[in-house]
Design a protein around this motif. Structure first.
Motif, PDB file in Angstrom:
ATOM      1  N   GLY A  30       0.821  -1.209   0.000  1.00  0.00           N
ATOM      2  CA  GLY A  30       0.000   0.000   0.000  1.00  0.00           C
ATOM      3  C   GLY A  30       0.850   1.251   0.000  1.00  0.00           C
ATOM      4  N   GLY A  31       0.185   2.355   0.187  1.00  0.00           N
ATOM      5  CA  GLY A  31       0.880   3.640   0.188  1.00  0.00           C
ATOM      6  C   GLY A  31       0.075   4.704   0.897  1.00  0.00           C
ATOM      7  N   GLY A  32       0.745   5.825   1.163  1.00  0.00           N
ATOM      8  CA  GLY A  32       0.067   6.928   1.840  1.00  0.00           C
ATOM      9  C   GLY A  32       1.051   7.997   2.267  1.00  0.00           C
ATOM     10  N   SER A  33       0.643   8.809   3.224  1.00  0.00           N
ATOM     11  CA  SER A  33       1.438   9.961   3.634  1.00  0.00           C
ATOM     12  C   SER A  33       2.415   9.611   4.750  1.00  0.00           C
ATOM     13  CB  SER A  33       0.516  11.092   4.094  1.00  0.00           C
ATOM     14  OG  SER A  33      -0.201  10.708   5.259  1.00  0.00           O
ATOM     15  N   GLN A  34       3.499  10.410   4.834  1.00  0.00           N
ATOM     16  CA  GLN A  34       4.466  10.340   5.927  1.00  0.00           C
ATOM     17  C   GLN A  34       4.646  11.743   6.493  1.00  0.00           C
ATOM     18  OE1 GLN A  34       7.365   6.592   5.211  1.00  0.00           O
ATOM     19  NE2 GLN A  34       8.108   8.508   4.373  1.00  0.00           N
ATOM     20  N   LYS A  35       4.470  11.876   7.812  1.00  0.00           N
ATOM     21  CA  LYS A  35       4.516  13.198   8.423  1.00  0.00           C
ATOM     22  C   LYS A  35       5.504  13.223   9.591  1.00  0.00           C
ATOM     23  CE  LYS A  35      -0.216  14.347   7.103  1.00  0.00           C
ATOM     24  NZ  LYS A  35      -1.482  15.015   7.511  1.00  0.00           N
ATOM     25  N   LYS A  47      -3.441  19.566   7.138  1.00  0.00           N
ATOM     26  CA  LYS A  47      -2.868  20.369   6.068  1.00  0.00           C
ATOM     27  C   LYS A  47      -1.397  20.632   6.344  1.00  0.00           C
ATOM     28  CE  LYS A  47      -3.337  24.773   3.592  1.00  0.00           C
ATOM     29  NZ  LYS A  47      -4.055  26.073   3.515  1.00  0.00           N
ATOM     30  N   ASN A  48      -0.529  20.313   5.375  1.00  0.00           N
ATOM     31  CA  ASN A  48       0.885  20.605   5.450  1.00  0.00           C
ATOM     32  C   ASN A  48       1.307  21.413   4.227  1.00  0.00           C
ATOM     33  OD1 ASN A  48       1.183  17.334   6.728  1.00  0.00           O
ATOM     34  ND2 ASN A  48       1.492  19.166   7.934  1.00  0.00           N
ATOM     35  N   GLU A  49       2.438  22.103   4.353  1.00  0.00           N
ATOM     36  CA  GLU A  49       2.930  22.912   3.243  1.00  0.00           C
ATOM     37  C   GLU A  49       3.304  22.038   2.048  1.00  0.00           C
ATOM     38  OE1 GLU A  49       2.948  26.293   3.192  1.00  0.00           O
ATOM     39  OE2 GLU A  49       1.904  26.089   5.106  1.00  0.00           O
ATOM     40  N   VAL A  50       3.854  20.865   2.311  1.00  0.00           N
ATOM     41  CA  VAL A  50       4.265  19.935   1.262  1.00  0.00           C
ATOM     42  C   VAL A  50       3.772  18.544   1.627  1.00  0.00           C
ATOM     43  CG1 VAL A  50       6.215  18.909   0.029  1.00  0.00           C
ATOM     44  CG2 VAL A  50       6.308  21.311   0.711  1.00  0.00           C
ATOM     45  N   TRP A  51       3.160  17.839   0.669  1.00  0.00           N
ATOM     46  CA  TRP A  51       2.706  16.462   0.915  1.00  0.00           C
ATOM     47  C   TRP A  51       3.854  15.508   0.631  1.00  0.00           C
ATOM     48  CZ3 TRP A  51       2.175  11.676  -1.273  1.00  0.00           C
ATOM     49  CH2 TRP A  51       1.270  10.800  -0.647  1.00  0.00           C
ATOM     50  N   GLY A  79       9.854  14.614   5.771  1.00  0.00           N
ATOM     51  CA  GLY A  79      10.368  15.940   6.059  1.00  0.00           C
ATOM     52  C   GLY A  79       9.313  16.886   6.580  1.00  0.00           C
ATOM     53  N   TYR A  80       9.693  18.164   6.606  1.00  0.00           N
ATOM     54  CA  TYR A  80       8.813  19.201   7.144  1.00  0.00           C
ATOM     55  C   TYR A  80       9.222  20.541   6.554  1.00  0.00           C
ATOM     56  CZ  TYR A  80       6.405  22.178  10.561  1.00  0.00           C
ATOM     57  OH  TYR A  80       5.602  23.108  11.163  1.00  0.00           O
ATOM     58  N   LEU A 106      13.634  29.106  11.783  1.00  0.00           N
ATOM     59  CA  LEU A 106      13.917  27.677  11.747  1.00  0.00           C
ATOM     60  C   LEU A 106      13.963  27.173  10.313  1.00  0.00           C
ATOM     61  CD1 LEU A 106      11.593  26.448  14.644  1.00  0.00           C
ATOM     62  CD2 LEU A 106      14.088  26.635  14.703  1.00  0.00           C
ATOM     63  N   GLY A 107      14.727  26.111  10.099  1.00  0.00           N
ATOM     64  CA  GLY A 107      14.852  25.546   8.766  1.00  0.00           C
ATOM     65  C   GLY A 107      13.816  24.481   8.485  1.00  0.00           C
ATOM     66  N   ASN A 108      14.049  23.741   7.407  1.00  0.00           N
ATOM     67  CA  ASN A 108      13.169  22.656   6.989  1.00  0.00           C
ATOM     68  C   ASN A 108      13.875  21.323   7.182  1.00  0.00           C
ATOM     69  OD1 ASN A 108      11.250  24.573   6.103  1.00  0.00           O
ATOM     70  ND2 ASN A 108      12.272  24.716   4.110  1.00  0.00           N
ATOM     71  N   LEU A 109      13.126  20.259   7.017  1.00  0.00           N
ATOM     72  CA  LEU A 109      13.670  18.900   7.034  1.00  0.00           C
ATOM     73  C   LEU A 109      13.303  18.239   5.712  1.00  0.00           C
ATOM     74  CD1 LEU A 109      14.978  16.518   8.649  1.00  0.00           C
ATOM     75  CD2 LEU A 109      12.653  15.883   9.321  1.00  0.00           C
TER      76      LEU A 109
END
Length: 219
Positions: A30-35, A47-51, A79-80, A106-109
């Motif tokens: 299967g598949g899906g999101s990682q947060k 809701k996130n800035e990037v999926w 990431g984030y 702060l930066g991103n991941l």
């Protein structure tokens, strides 16, 4: 009409399959999101800035009426990204992202994550809580995983390496036939270290995987 739909729904949920005793080994894909959630911010929101998402493969082995063991693996982006109202907030220099030139916040991941893990599942369809033969089969689990983080985009926005997590989650399978099933799995991983995002403030980083899957019982 409403009564007819209710009867059909109850019939589908209650239809019986002797799957757990007869077909002891199954696989799902299967598949899906990682947060992400950690020192950079909380991405466990709708809701996130990037999926970011991934794919997962799972192997389930029947132990007894209540338990099964599961080995699994997944690969995907992890990431984030800072939301617009946070990325320009000034933070101490030691908390700033080295790769984000000119940014005062702060930066991103950003990374690619490879996960290999083992779970022990408790099944509610054990004859005590729910009938074993029901089509709908919910479960909870605990486990451990090794997570390899790589800097796929070469942005220096992750501390690469292998990280151990303690994992827990819930899921449900619905059997459309004696062997074929579809379902949903929620997996939360708690990192045992707090350095993958270059920040360490006393709380471990975490990830959340939402996976929709298709499965088949082999034998």
């Amino acid at each position: 009409m409403k009564n007819s739909l209710l009867i059909v729904a109850l019939a589908l949920a209650g239809s019986c399959f002797a799957q757990t005793n007869q077909n002891r080994v199954g696989v799902t894909i299967g598949g899906g999101s990682q947060k992400y959630s950690g020192d950079l911010g909380n991405g466990f929101t709708l809701k996130n800035e990037v999926w970011r998402g991934g794919v997962a493969l799972n192997n389930n082995v029947y132990l007894n009426h209540s338990l099964e063991i599961s080995g699994y693996g997944s690969i995907g982006d992890f990431g984030y990204c800072q939301p617009h109202d946070k990325k320009d907030m000034i933070v101490p220099e030691e908390d700033r992202c080295d790769a984000c030139l000119g940014r005062l916040g702060l930066g991103n991941l950003s990374s690619r994550m490879y996960v290999t893990g083992l779970q022990l599942r408790y099944k509610f369809n054990n004859g005590y809580l729910l009938r074993e033969e029901l089509r709908i089969k919910p479960y909870v689990y605990m486990g451990v995983a090794v997570n390899k983080l790589t800097d796929r985009m070469k942005m220096n926005c992750v501390e690469t390496g292998n990280y151990l997590t303690i994992n827990s989650g819930i899921g449900v399978r619905y059997y459309v036939s004696e062997r074929l099933n579809i379902g949903y799995n929620l997996n939360v991983g708690y990192f045992t270290s707090d350095k993958l995002d270059f920040l360490s403030r006393g709380a471990s980083d975490m990830y959340l995987q939402n996976t929709v899957f298709l499965g088949v019982d082999l034998f």
